[in-house]
Design a protein around this motif. Structure first.
Motif: not given
Length: 120
Positions: A113-117
């Motif tokens: 996973g890679t976090l997108v905010t």
């Protein structure tokens, strides 16, 4: 051993863009289904966009017209171009890969996973 490594996440303002990348090792993406999923805090994981083994694509209604999935089979890479981002797109994004041409059989491998905010 199959590994999927996603990258490209980050924090951007609403209306901005991000491009996610996923590189696969130990896995041949050609003629197989793979794609992107996401999970927002307190919500179930959902399918965002997938590419099937025949090259056809499928998008969640919430991202149609804003996100574009693509792949580079020579480099075993998967991409997700995300435009016009809004707060509802905030989530952990996962690259996932299946064993078959059709995505209806589900995914067998998952990246971390890679976090997108997205901030408004």
């Amino acid at each position: 051993q199959v590994q999927l490594v996603g990258s490209g996440g980050g924090s951007v303002q609403a209306g901005g863009s991000l491009r996610l990348s996923c590189v696969a090792s130990g896995y041949t993406a050609s003629n197989r289904c793979w794609g992107w999923f996401r999970q927002a805090p307190g919500k179930e994981r959902e399918e965002v966009a997938v590419i099937q083994g025949d090259g056809s694509t499928k998008y969640a209604d919430s991202v149609k017209g804003r996100f574009t999935i693509s792949q580079d089979n020579n480099k075993n890479r998967l991409y997700l171009q995300m435009n016009s981002l809004n707060a509802e797109d905030t989530a952990m994004y996962y690259c996932a890969a299946g064993l078959f041409r059709s995505c209806r059989y589900g995914m067998s491998y998952w990246g971390k996973g890679t976090l997108v905010t997205i901030s408004s």
